[in-house]
Design a protein around this motif. Structure first.
Motif, PDB file in Angstrom:
ATOM      1  N   GLN A 129       0.835  -1.209   0.000  1.00  0.00           N
ATOM      2  CA  GLN A 129       0.000   0.000   0.000  1.00  0.00           C
ATOM      3  C   GLN A 129       0.866   1.255   0.000  1.00  0.00           C
ATOM      4  O   GLN A 129       0.557   2.239  -0.682  1.00  0.00           O
ATOM      5  N   TYR A 130       1.967   1.218   0.778  1.00  0.00           N
ATOM      6  CA  TYR A 130       2.880   2.372   0.783  1.00  0.00           C
ATOM      7  C   TYR A 130       3.536   2.532  -0.592  1.00  0.00           C
ATOM      8  O   TYR A 130       3.687   3.640  -1.108  1.00  0.00           O
ATOM      9  N   ARG A 131       3.930   1.403  -1.199  1.00  0.00           N
ATOM     10  CA  ARG A 131       4.562   1.446  -2.517  1.00  0.00           C
ATOM     11  C   ARG A 131       3.602   2.046  -3.533  1.00  0.00           C
ATOM     12  O   ARG A 131       3.976   2.922  -4.327  1.00  0.00           O
ATOM     13  N   ASP A 132       2.355   1.609  -3.503  1.00  0.00           N
ATOM     14  CA  ASP A 132       1.357   2.127  -4.459  1.00  0.00           C
ATOM     15  C   ASP A 132       1.095   3.614  -4.226  1.00  0.00           C
ATOM     16  O   ASP A 132       0.937   4.371  -5.191  1.00  0.00           O
ATOM     17  N   LEU A 133       1.042   4.045  -2.986  1.00  0.00           N
ATOM     18  CA  LEU A 133       0.821   5.458  -2.670  1.00  0.00           C
ATOM     19  C   LEU A 133       1.962   6.316  -3.203  1.00  0.00           C
ATOM     20  O   LEU A 133       1.733   7.382  -3.808  1.00  0.00           O
ATOM     21  N   GLN A 135       3.969   5.561  -5.672  1.00  0.00           N
ATOM     22  CA  GLN A 135       3.904   5.523  -7.139  1.00  0.00           C
ATOM     23  C   GLN A 135       2.820   6.467  -7.653  1.00  0.00           C
ATOM     24  O   GLN A 135       3.030   7.187  -8.641  1.00  0.00           O
ATOM     25  N   GLN A 136       1.677   6.512  -6.993  1.00  0.00           N
ATOM     26  CA  GLN A 136       0.610   7.434  -7.398  1.00  0.00           C
ATOM     27  C   GLN A 136       1.076   8.879  -7.281  1.00  0.00           C
ATOM     28  O   GLN A 136       0.799   9.724  -8.135  1.00  0.00           O
ATOM     29  N   ARG A 137       1.798   9.166  -6.215  1.00  0.00           N
ATOM     30  CA  ARG A 137       2.295  10.542  -6.003  1.00  0.00           C
ATOM     31  C   ARG A 137       3.305  10.926  -7.084  1.00  0.00           C
ATOM     32  O   ARG A 137       3.280  12.043  -7.600  1.00  0.00           O
ATOM     33  N   ASN A 139       3.447   9.646 -10.122  1.00  0.00           N
ATOM     34  CA  ASN A 139       2.699   9.800 -11.362  1.00  0.00           C
ATOM     35  C   ASN A 139       1.942  11.134 -11.409  1.00  0.00           C
ATOM     36  O   ASN A 139       1.865  11.805 -12.434  1.00  0.00           O
ATOM     37  N   PHE A 140       1.390  11.545 -10.280  1.00  0.00           N
ATOM     38  CA  PHE A 140       0.648  12.798 -10.210  1.00  0.00           C
ATOM     39  C   PHE A 140       1.580  13.988 -10.442  1.00  0.00           C
ATOM     40  O   PHE A 140       1.243  14.914 -11.183  1.00  0.00           O
ATOM     41  N   GLU A 141       2.765  13.938  -9.832  1.00  0.00           N
ATOM     42  CA  GLU A 141       3.725  15.065 -10.011  1.00  0.00           C
ATOM     43  C   GLU A 141       4.239  15.129 -11.430  1.00  0.00           C
ATOM     44  O   GLU A 141       4.481  16.203 -11.960  1.00  0.00           O
ATOM     45  N   SER A 143       2.568  14.224 -14.079  1.00  0.00           N
ATOM     46  CA  SER A 143       1.491  14.721 -14.951  1.00  0.00           C
ATOM     47  C   SER A 143       1.297  16.227 -14.769  1.00  0.00           C
ATOM     48  O   SER A 143       0.800  16.907 -15.654  1.00  0.00           O
TER      49      SER A 143
END
Length: 145
Positions: A129-133, A135-137, A139-141, A143
């Motif tokens: 869950q930490y890894r996915d969070l 990675q999402q952050r 990806n967001f930065e 974009s």
């Protein structure tokens, strides 16, 4: 005129006071417990029920002279923690040896449980869950730029 307090079983003289005028009272300094000692006993009772019972026993047996020993028990609480010290005091009461020296030696000789970190707890999330969070952050930065 004197008022004498006698032990009803043995007839031994416990205290002797001068009588005063009606409605007055007179307390001998030996009959008073100093406020500092009362504060120490209150701290001991807050630390744990068995700690308070051992300190009460020390006070009952030694009076004001036991003040240093009560301070020693409270220092053991700081050093070893209230749970370990309360267990040691419970052993002292069970063996009918409510003394500072017994509690200190008991704590010195008992092995201290090493502190261990818990790997499983409802508050600890899975590493995925930490890894996915993260990675999402990332990806967001990316974009946003």
């Amino acid at each position: 005129m004197f008022v004498r307090l006698l032990d009803p079983k043995t007839g031994e003289l416990l205290r002797e006071h001068l009588s005063g005028k009606r409605g007055g009272h007179r307390i001998c300094d030996a009959d008073r417990t100093p406020p500092q000692l009362l504060q120490l006993l209150a701290r001991a009772h807050k630390a744990g029920p068995n700690i308070g019972a051992v300190c009460d026993a020390i006070h009952a047996r030694q009076g004001e002279l036991g003040m240093r020993r009560i301070q020693g028990v409270l220092q053991l609480v700081k050093q070893y923690g209230s749970a370990a010290c309360d267990d040691a005091c419970a052993a002292a009461l069970e063996l009918r040896v409510p003394e500072y020296r017994f509690v200190r030696r008991y704590l010195e000789r008992s092995p201290q449980a090493p502190l261990s970190l818990r790997q499983v707890d409802p508050l600890i999330r899975e590493l995925t869950q930490y890894r996915d969070l993260i990675q999402q952050r990332i990806n967001f930065e990316e974009s946003q730029s």
